[in-house]
Design an enzyme around this catalytic site. Structure first.
Site, PDB file in Angstrom:
ATOM      1  N   TYR A  72       0.829  -1.212   0.000  1.00 31.91           N
ATOM      2  CA  TYR A  72       0.000   0.000   0.000  1.00 31.91           C
ATOM      3  C   TYR A  72       0.868   1.270   0.000  1.00 31.91           C
ATOM      4  O   TYR A  72       0.606   2.220  -0.732  1.00 31.91           O
ATOM      5  CB  TYR A  72      -0.902  -0.057   1.232  1.00 31.91           C
ATOM      6  CG  TYR A  72      -1.989   0.975   1.342  1.00 31.91           C
ATOM      7  CD1 TYR A  72      -3.204   0.811   0.697  1.00 31.91           C
ATOM      8  CD2 TYR A  72      -1.817   2.110   2.140  1.00 31.91           C
ATOM      9  CE1 TYR A  72      -4.223   1.751   0.834  1.00 31.91           C
ATOM     10  CE2 TYR A  72      -2.825   3.049   2.290  1.00 31.91           C
ATOM     11  CZ  TYR A  72      -4.032   2.864   1.636  1.00 31.91           C
ATOM     12  OH  TYR A  72      -5.033   3.794   1.781  1.00 31.91           O
ATOM     13  N   LYS A  87       0.869   4.072  -2.838  1.00 33.19           N
ATOM     14  CA  LYS A  87       0.489   5.463  -2.536  1.00 33.19           C
ATOM     15  C   LYS A  87       1.642   6.433  -2.818  1.00 33.19           C
ATOM     16  O   LYS A  87       1.421   7.586  -3.192  1.00 33.19           O
ATOM     17  CB  LYS A  87       0.028   5.568  -1.072  1.00 33.19           C
ATOM     18  CG  LYS A  87      -1.299   4.854  -0.788  1.00 33.19           C
ATOM     19  CD  LYS A  87      -2.401   5.324  -1.721  1.00 33.19           C
ATOM     20  CE  LYS A  87      -3.797   4.974  -1.231  1.00 33.19           C
ATOM     21  NZ  LYS A  87      -4.852   5.357  -2.188  1.00 33.19           N
TER      22      LYS A  87
HETATM   23  N1  CAA Z   1      11.220 -12.685   9.232  1.00 32.88           N
HETATM   24  C1  CAA Z   1      10.766 -13.379  10.323  1.00 32.88           C
HETATM   25  N2  CAA Z   1      10.057 -12.812  11.305  1.00 32.88           N
HETATM   26  C2  CAA Z   1       9.791 -11.496  11.202  1.00 32.88           C
HETATM   27  C3  CAA Z   1      10.244 -10.712  10.117  1.00 32.88           C
HETATM   28  C4  CAA Z   1      10.983 -11.368   9.102  1.00 32.88           C
HETATM   29  N3  CAA Z   1      11.419 -10.691   8.023  1.00 32.88           N
HETATM   30  N4  CAA Z   1       9.796  -9.420  10.282  1.00 32.88           N
HETATM   31  C5  CAA Z   1       9.094  -9.418  11.434  1.00 32.88           C
HETATM   32  N5  CAA Z   1       9.087 -10.649  11.987  1.00 32.88           N
HETATM   33  C6  CAA Z   1       8.420 -11.084  13.202  1.00 32.88           C
HETATM   34  C7  CAA Z   1       8.415 -10.034  14.272  1.00 32.88           C
HETATM   35  O1  CAA Z   1       9.606 -10.057  15.028  1.00 32.88           O
HETATM   36  C8  CAA Z   1       7.215 -10.447  15.076  1.00 32.88           C
HETATM   37  O2  CAA Z   1       7.558 -11.551  15.896  1.00 32.88           O
HETATM   38  P1  CAA Z   1       7.092 -11.676  17.445  1.00 32.88           P
HETATM   39  O3  CAA Z   1       5.581 -11.673  17.432  1.00 32.88           O
HETATM   40  O4  CAA Z   1       7.673 -12.994  17.894  1.00 32.88           O
HETATM   41  O5  CAA Z   1       7.664 -10.480  18.129  1.00 32.88           O
HETATM   42  C9  CAA Z   1       6.262 -10.940  13.996  1.00 32.88           C
HETATM   43  O6  CAA Z   1       7.044 -11.282  12.895  1.00 32.88           O
HETATM   44  C10 CAA Z   1       5.252  -9.909  13.580  1.00 32.88           C
HETATM   45  O7  CAA Z   1       4.359  -9.815  14.591  1.00 32.88           O
HETATM   46  P2  CAA Z   1       3.233  -8.736  14.668  1.00 32.88           P
HETATM   47  O8  CAA Z   1       2.257  -9.226  15.685  1.00 32.88           O
HETATM   48  O9  CAA Z   1       3.775  -7.389  14.835  1.00 32.88           O
HETATM   49  O10 CAA Z   1       2.655  -8.832  13.197  1.00 32.88           O
HETATM   50  P3  CAA Z   1       1.303  -9.298  12.596  1.00 32.88           P
HETATM   51  O11 CAA Z   1       1.663 -10.134  11.448  1.00 32.88           O
HETATM   52  O12 CAA Z   1       0.354  -9.864  13.593  1.00 32.88           O
HETATM   53  O13 CAA Z   1       0.637  -7.920  12.084  1.00 32.88           O
HETATM   54  C11 CAA Z   1       0.509  -5.800  10.988  1.00 32.88           C
HETATM   55  C12 CAA Z   1       1.380  -6.779  11.740  1.00 32.88           C
HETATM   56  C13 CAA Z   1       0.162  -6.335   9.613  1.00 32.88           C
HETATM   57  C14 CAA Z   1       1.275  -4.495  10.865  1.00 32.88           C
HETATM   58  C15 CAA Z   1      -0.822  -5.599  11.779  1.00 32.88           C
HETATM   59  O14 CAA Z   1      -0.521  -5.190  13.084  1.00 32.88           O
HETATM   60  C16 CAA Z   1      -1.706  -4.599  11.143  1.00 32.88           C
HETATM   61  O15 CAA Z   1      -2.453  -4.884  10.225  1.00 32.88           O
HETATM   62  N6  CAA Z   1      -1.636  -3.339  11.652  1.00 32.88           N
HETATM   63  C17 CAA Z   1      -2.397  -2.242  11.097  1.00 32.88           C
HETATM   64  C18 CAA Z   1      -1.632  -1.594  10.006  1.00 32.88           C
HETATM   65  C19 CAA Z   1      -2.254  -0.261   9.723  1.00 32.88           C
HETATM   66  O16 CAA Z   1      -2.272   0.642  10.547  1.00 32.88           O
HETATM   67  N7  CAA Z   1      -2.774  -0.114   8.535  1.00 32.88           N
HETATM   68  C20 CAA Z   1      -3.363   1.146   8.165  1.00 32.88           C
HETATM   69  C21 CAA Z   1      -4.698   0.865   7.561  1.00 32.88           C
HETATM   70  S1  CAA Z   1      -5.660   2.335   7.279  1.00 32.88           S
HETATM   71  C22 CAA Z   1      -4.949   3.024   5.953  1.00 32.88           C
HETATM   72  O17 CAA Z   1      -3.981   2.578   5.416  1.00 32.88           O
HETATM   73  C23 CAA Z   1      -5.646   4.246   5.455  1.00 32.88           C
HETATM   74  C24 CAA Z   1      -4.644   5.268   5.084  1.00 32.88           C
HETATM   75  O18 CAA Z   1      -4.495   5.543   3.888  1.00 32.88           O
HETATM   76  C25 CAA Z   1      -3.906   5.958   6.168  1.00 32.88           C
END
Ligand code: CAA
Length: 267
Positions: A168, A172
């Protein structure tokens, strides 16, 4: 519908947009797109409300008709080359040449990069970038012929980078470069191109994102509002007001700009 001059004692203000112009708004079934469609109708445009959700775009068009405006609903997928040109052709045949285009259609497929599927990358890039490209290429000929045109692309504060939004954010940010290039190429034909970059706006898309995270919407909204300079999440009408200005004659000397509508500098 034509916009009536507003009269105050001793002063008559003419509408800033000439009646009879035609605007096409994509993603117009709901949220920001629906609000922009209604706003442009109020400003004197006949409006083609385009969306893959044909029922939703009919709802938007009907609400414009009920308020005395001119509108049609067009069911079309902006990522589809023929459907996007047919949408512009149909709007131009039924309402008049499309000389204002708002590329608002968008989808979210948030995920961390390491878990993001190629399908979710492609889907987001296709709707935002390919969709805006196809619609703009189809509509620009009408603007060039009229020697007047307005293009408004919906970017986002996410263009600055956001965790979970590699697709996204890239789309954008891409729209910002697209917008600036359109401004350079089309300016000499009387066509302006600008981007609006909203922050958090209270729409069904954001509701779905908050639901997915298992958070109560009102709690999220209160917490999000605390992080925003003006102290609240935005409304679709906050964005529509800026789109109305950018599509007006008054905005003739504003082009290639990205206007953040985020209640503060960072949203
Ligand atoms: N390899 C392996 N592991 C990795 C990694 C990688 N490359 N990168 C990260 N990880 C791990 C992290 O360390 C973390 O592990 P732990 O849980 O053990 O600490 C894990 O992967 C990721 O865990 P999260 O719980 O943080 O991640 P998630 O997958 O549950 O979700 C997210 C993350 C997608 C960001 C979710 O929180 C989300 O959807 N958040 C909302 C995002 C947002 O605000 N969107 C805006 C929408 S509104 C909009 O966009 C309108 C506008 O125009 C402004």
């Amino acid at each position: 519908m034509t916009t009536q001059p507003t009269t105050t004692p001793g002063k008559t203000t003419q509408p800033t947009t000439m009646p009879g112009r035609v605007a096409l708004v994509t993603g117009a079934a709901r949220g920001i797109g629906a609000a922009i469609a209604r706003r442009l109708a109020r400003d004197g445009f006949a409006v083609a409300a385009v969306d893959t959700d044909a029922e939703g775009s009919a709802r938007t068009a009907n609400s414009i008709l009920e308020s005395g405006g001119r509108a049609i609903a067009v069911g079309a997928d902006v990522t589809h080359e023929q459907e996007s040109s047919r949408a512009v052709a149909r709007a131009s045949a039924e309402l008049g040449p499309v000389t204002a285009l708002v590329n608002n259609a968008g989808i979210l497929r948030d995920n961390m990069l390491f878990k993001m599927s190629t399908e979710d990358w492609d889907a987001v890039l296709n709707v935002h970038l390919r969709g805006a490209f196809l619609m703009t290429r189809a509509a620009q000929a009408h603007m060039i012929e009229a020697k007047w045109g307005r293009i408004v692309n919906l970017s986002s504060t996410s263009a600055l980078g956001k965790r979970g939004q590699a697709n996204y954010a890239a789309a954008k940010a891409g729209l910002q470069g697209f917008t600036k290039t359109l401004a350079l190429e089309l300016g000499k034909f009387g066509v302006t191109a600008n981007a609006i970059a909203p922050g958090f706006i209270d729409t069904e898309m954001v509701h779905a994102m908050v639901d997915r995270m298992g958070v109560e919407f009102d709690d999220w909204k209160t917490a999000a509002g605390r992080e925003i300079a003006v102290g609240r999440v935005g409304t679709p009408d906050d964005v529509a007001a800026v789109a109305g200005f950018l599509c007006s004659d008054d905005a003739a000397y504003v082009s290639g700009q990205v206007i953040y509508v985020a209640g503060g500098p960072r949203g």
